[in-house]
Every structure is written in C-alpha cells, then in structure tokens.
Design a protein around this motif. Structure first.
Motif, mmCIF file in Angstrom:
data_model
loop_
_atom_site.group_PDB
_atom_site.id
_atom_site.type_symbol
_atom_site.label_atom_id
_atom_site.label_comp_id
_atom_site.label_asym_id
_atom_site.label_seq_id
_atom_site.Cartn_x
_atom_site.Cartn_y
_atom_site.Cartn_z
ATOM 1 N N LYS A 85 11.665 48.531 -8.117
ATOM 2 C CA LYS A 85 12.360 48.062 -9.320
ATOM 3 C C LYS A 85 11.643 46.885 -9.957
ATOM 4 C CE LYS A 85 16.967 49.546 -7.963
ATOM 5 N NZ LYS A 85 18.302 49.097 -7.546
ATOM 6 N N SER A 86 10.935 46.094 -9.153
ATOM 7 C CA SER A 86 10.272 44.906 -9.693
ATOM 8 C C SER A 86 9.135 45.275 -10.634
ATOM 9 C CB SER A 86 9.752 44.028 -8.564
ATOM 10 O OG SER A 86 8.642 44.627 -7.939
ATOM 11 N N ARG A 87 8.682 46.493 -10.592
ATOM 12 C CA ARG A 87 7.619 46.917 -11.496
ATOM 13 C C ARG A 87 8.152 47.148 -12.902
ATOM 14 N NH1 ARG A 87 5.844 50.694 -6.867
ATOM 15 N NH2 ARG A 87 4.440 49.334 -5.722
ATOM 16 N N THR A 88 9.419 47.497 -13.021
ATOM 17 C CA THR A 88 10.000 47.796 -14.325
ATOM 18 C C THR A 88 10.983 46.733 -14.797
ATOM 19 O OG1 THR A 88 11.749 49.109 -13.308
ATOM 20 C CG2 THR A 88 9.758 50.282 -13.994
ATOM 21 N N CYS A 94 21.332 33.017 -13.249
ATOM 22 C CA CYS A 94 21.994 32.242 -14.293
ATOM 23 C C CYS A 94 21.959 30.763 -13.877
ATOM 24 C CB CYS A 94 23.429 32.729 -14.464
ATOM 25 S SG CYS A 94 24.394 31.707 -15.582
ATOM 26 N N PRO A 95 21.550 29.870 -14.768
ATOM 27 C CA PRO A 95 21.495 28.445 -14.402
ATOM 28 C C PRO A 95 22.871 27.824 -14.200
ATOM 29 C CG PRO A 95 20.894 28.758 -16.706
ATOM 30 C CD PRO A 95 21.052 30.121 -16.113
ATOM 31 N N ASN A 96 23.914 28.466 -14.705
ATOM 32 C CA ASN A 96 25.261 27.919 -14.600
ATOM 33 C C ASN A 96 25.972 28.385 -13.328
ATOM 34 O OD1 ASN A 96 27.538 26.506 -15.388
ATOM 35 N ND2 ASN A 96 28.350 28.224 -16.543
ATOM 36 N N CYS A 97 25.975 29.718 -13.086
ATOM 37 C CA CYS A 97 26.773 30.255 -11.971
ATOM 38 C C CYS A 97 25.938 30.919 -10.885
ATOM 39 C CB CYS A 97 27.807 31.248 -12.502
ATOM 40 S SG CYS A 97 27.085 32.741 -13.222
ATOM 41 N N SER A 98 24.623 30.977 -11.034
ATOM 42 C CA SER A 98 23.687 31.578 -10.065
ATOM 43 C C SER A 98 23.864 33.082 -9.897
ATOM 44 C CB SER A 98 23.791 30.887 -8.702
ATOM 45 O OG SER A 98 23.441 29.537 -8.822
ATOM 46 N N GLN A 99 24.490 33.738 -10.858
ATOM 47 C CA GLN A 99 24.615 35.197 -10.845
ATOM 48 C C GLN A 99 23.239 35.807 -11.103
ATOM 49 O OE1 GLN A 99 27.278 37.236 -10.370
ATOM 50 N NE2 GLN A 99 26.019 39.036 -10.706
ATOM 51 N N LYS A 100 22.869 36.838 -10.360
ATOM 52 C CA LYS A 100 21.593 37.503 -10.577
ATOM 53 C C LYS A 100 21.721 38.451 -11.765
ATOM 54 C CE LYS A 100 19.864 37.388 -5.860
ATOM 55 N NZ LYS A 100 19.408 38.189 -4.732
ATOM 56 N N ILE A 101 20.706 38.403 -12.652
ATOM 57 C CA ILE A 101 20.710 39.225 -13.857
ATOM 58 C C ILE A 101 19.377 39.954 -13.923
ATOM 59 C CG2 ILE A 101 20.908 39.208 -16.368
ATOM 60 C CD1 ILE A 101 22.304 36.429 -15.979
ATOM 61 N N ARG A 102 19.444 41.265 -14.093
ATOM 62 C CA ARG A 102 18.241 42.090 -14.134
ATOM 63 C C ARG A 102 17.939 42.447 -15.591
ATOM 64 N NH1 ARG A 102 17.018 48.103 -12.324
ATOM 65 N NH2 ARG A 102 18.788 48.449 -13.664
ATOM 66 N N VAL A 103 16.698 42.170 -16.023
ATOM 67 C CA VAL A 103 16.288 42.466 -17.395
ATOM 68 C C VAL A 103 14.975 43.248 -17.360
ATOM 69 C CG1 VAL A 103 17.446 40.476 -18.424
ATOM 70 C CG2 VAL A 103 15.112 40.247 -17.614
ATOM 71 N N PRO A 104 14.732 44.100 -18.369
ATOM 72 C CA PRO A 104 13.485 44.869 -18.389
ATOM 73 C C PRO A 104 12.273 43.975 -18.611
ATOM 74 C CG PRO A 104 14.808 45.338 -20.335
ATOM 75 C CD PRO A 104 15.610 44.447 -19.464
ATOM 76 N N ILE A 122 17.168 31.383 -22.309
ATOM 77 C CA ILE A 122 15.982 32.086 -22.795
ATOM 78 C C ILE A 122 14.927 32.095 -21.699
ATOM 79 C CG2 ILE A 122 14.126 32.074 -24.495
ATOM 80 C CD1 ILE A 122 16.107 30.734 -26.412
ATOM 81 N N ARG A 123 14.394 33.265 -21.442
ATOM 82 C CA ARG A 123 13.325 33.434 -20.452
ATOM 83 C C ARG A 123 12.291 34.417 -20.978
ATOM 84 N NH1 ARG A 123 15.522 29.674 -18.377
ATOM 85 N NH2 ARG A 123 16.250 29.482 -16.262
ATOM 86 N N LYS A 124 11.087 34.321 -20.424
ATOM 87 C CA LYS A 124 10.009 35.256 -20.758
ATOM 88 C C LYS A 124 10.037 36.394 -19.742
ATOM 89 C CE LYS A 124 5.057 35.671 -21.247
ATOM 90 N NZ LYS A 124 3.776 35.136 -20.856
ATOM 91 N N THR A 125 10.008 37.611 -20.228
ATOM 92 C CA THR A 125 10.006 38.762 -19.321
ATOM 93 C C THR A 125 8.615 39.235 -19.221
ATOM 94 O OG1 THR A 125 10.477 40.345 -21.055
ATOM 95 C CG2 THR A 125 12.341 39.421 -19.869
#
Length: 125
Positions: A85-88, A94-104, A122-125
């Motif tokens: 999955k890390s390839r795609t 999340c900086p507020n609640c530490s929830q993991k979020i998966r983005v393409p 905002i993050r760079k993918t």
C-alpha cells in the motif's frame, strides 16, 4: 509400530526443531563455536518430545508454538500489505488527535481534513 504406541510422536514444533538442528549441524561445518553442541541439544530435545508419554504436555507445548507462529505470520502479512500500500498511498497522523489518515501519493501539496476531529492540515504527498 508398537514401540510408538502411547507416545507423542511428531508435530509442527518437532519438525521445526529438527530443521533447526539440521541448520546447526550444517553451520558447524564452518567451525562456528558451540553450534554443533546446540544442534545436538536441540536434536536430543526433539527426540525426547517424540518418545514422550506425556501427551497432554507435549500437545500444550505445540499449541503454544502454533499460537506464536500464527502471530508472527499475521505480523509479517500485515507488514507485507502495508509495504504494498505504501507504493500507492501515504499515511499521515493528524496533528490534533493522532488519527492515521491515508492519502494517495503524487498529488503534490494537498489539504488533508481529519475525519475524526475535522482538523485541516497541509502536507506534500
């Protein structure tokens, strides 16, 4: 055949121990200290388990081993899936609640909104 009657016999733990003893014997050919002794001890324990008449104890040992092996297989399988999955996709916290979020991946700088707390970052993918 009558000799083995009432004795435990071979199981998955015994097979792994025999393979480990074989590996130790092969490594002892390279003159690694104490490996041949370790191989002989493992081989002795394997045959002790095989010829044991305490079937319930040997079965409990095997069950513990199988549980450990299962946990290891599950961890390896999860790690393999995460690598695929890390390839795609990329995972951020999340900086507020530490929830993991998966983005393409490869979308540039994007605004990510946490589904749990609604924080946008905002993050760079």
């Amino acid at each position: 055949m009558r000799f083995m009657q009432g004795r435990y016999g071979n199981d998955r733990l015994g097979q792994v121990m025999l393979m480990l003893a074989l590996v130790c014997v092969v490594l002892s050919l390279f003159r690694i200290p104490f490996i041949s002794t370790l191989g002989l001890v493992i081989l002795f324990l394997t045959y002790y388990r095989m010829f044991s008449r305490q079937i319930s104890k040997r079965a409990a040992e095997n069950q513990k081993y199988l549980q450990l092996e299962w946990k290891l297989r599950v961890k390896l399988q999860k790690r393999k899936q995460a690598l695929a999955k890390s390839r795609t996709h990329r995972v951020y916290k999340c900086p507020n609640c530490s929830q993991k979020i998966r983005v393409p991946r490869n979308r540039g700088r994007i605004a990510i909104t946490c589904r749990k707390c609604g924080t946008e970052f905002i993050r760079k993918t």
